[in-house]
Scaffold this active site. Structure first.
Site: not given
Ligand code: AP5
Length: 218
Positions: A13, A159, A170
């Site tokens: 994402k 992270r 997660r």
């Molecule tokens: P990346 O693009 O970084 O993935 P992402 O989908 O953004 O994953 P996140 O881990 O950031 O999502 P998340 O939802 O768990 O975390 P968030 O920060 O929102 O890609 C991942 C890796 O893969 C990278 O190395 C990239 O290069 C690689 N990659 C990407 N696309 C690829 C492809 N097609 N092929 C191969 N490799 C690829 O949330 C963190 C924490 O915050 C949560 O756990 C929660 O505690 C809290 N939080 C956030 N939002 C909320 C909410 N709305 N409500 C409650 N708690 C929340």
């Protein structure tokens, strides 16, 4: 255009948001990035969020809704992509209420589908830039110089919630609390499923194809 980006942790994402926002003149609003900023600044919200984030649980809805409504309210014009919000049915209902009150709606929900068995490799290999937020991957998307941001920001970091153990929690949290949102938005008729198992460039192309066809309410 108002876009909601759904998908499990590590689906891509954040990576894709960085690639699509300029093309469509959108602002990237990532709840995870905002929470990490709050933690870095050691705010009350950051302190409250810390233990939930580090254990792979969701931060309580009331804190998240207040935080995101403030961000959305500060968007004076143009559209935005919501990355990581909403993440529960309760958050989605609050978002809908706020948008209806403002005479707006979610134009499209991008649902990035990735097989569970790919997520851990993607997440544990991620290295992020703490300054500009760009995410790299040690194998799939390496920086030009090992462990250094391509934009000259400095060293990349991992992270604290990107360990194998927390990743499994997660993914579980995603299936229990966030994946029901796909059906919630399907009832509104605005979900577009995109295959996120493909290479980064192929996923970007599929997203462009969807977004080029979206008719906005703005
Ligand atoms: P990346 O693009 O970084 O993935 P992402 O989908 O953004 O994953 P996140 O881990 O950031 O999502 P998340 O939802 O768990 O975390 P968030 O920060 O929102 O890609 C991942 C890796 O893969 C990278 O190395 C990239 O290069 C690689 N990659 C990407 N696309 C690829 C492809 N097609 N092929 C191969 N490799 C690829 O949330 C963190 C924490 O915050 C949560 O756990 C929660 O505690 C809290 N939080 C956030 N939002 C909320 C909410 N709305 N409500 C409650 N708690 C929340």
């Amino acid at each position: 255009m108002i876009v909601v980006f759904l998908g499990p942790p590590g689906a891509g994402k954040g990576t894709q948001c960085k690639l699509i926002v300029d093309r469509y003149g959108l602002t990237h609003l990532s709840s995870g990035d905002i929470l990490r900023r709050e933690r870095k600044e050691n705010t009350e919200l950051g302190q409250k969020a810390q233990s939930y984030m580090d254990s792979g649980q969701l931060v309580p809805d009331d804190l998240i809704v207040a935080m995101m409504m403030k961000e959305i309210g500060s968007q004076s014009s143009g559209g935005y992509v919501l990355d990581g919000f909403p993440r529960t049915i309760g958050q989605a209902q609050e978002l809908d209420k706020a948008l209806v009150a403002a005479g707006k709606k979610v134009d499209v929900v991008l649902n990035l589908e990735v097989d569970d068995n790919k997520l851990e490799t993607r997440i544990t290999g991620r290295r992020s830039c703490g300054k500009c937020g760009t995410a790299y991957h040690v194998t799939f998307n390496p920086p030009k110089t090992e462990d250094q941001c391509d934009k000259g920001c400095g060293a990349l970091t991992q992270r604290p919630d990107d360990t194998s153990e927390v990743v499994q929690q997660r993914i579980k949290t995603y299936h229990e609390q966030t994946s029901p949102l796909v059906e919630y938005y399907q009832q509104q008729g605005n979900v577009k499923n995109v295959n996120g198992n493909l290479d980064i460039q192929e996923v970007t192309k599929a997203l462009y194809d969807v977004l080029d066809g979206v008719k906005t309410s703005a």
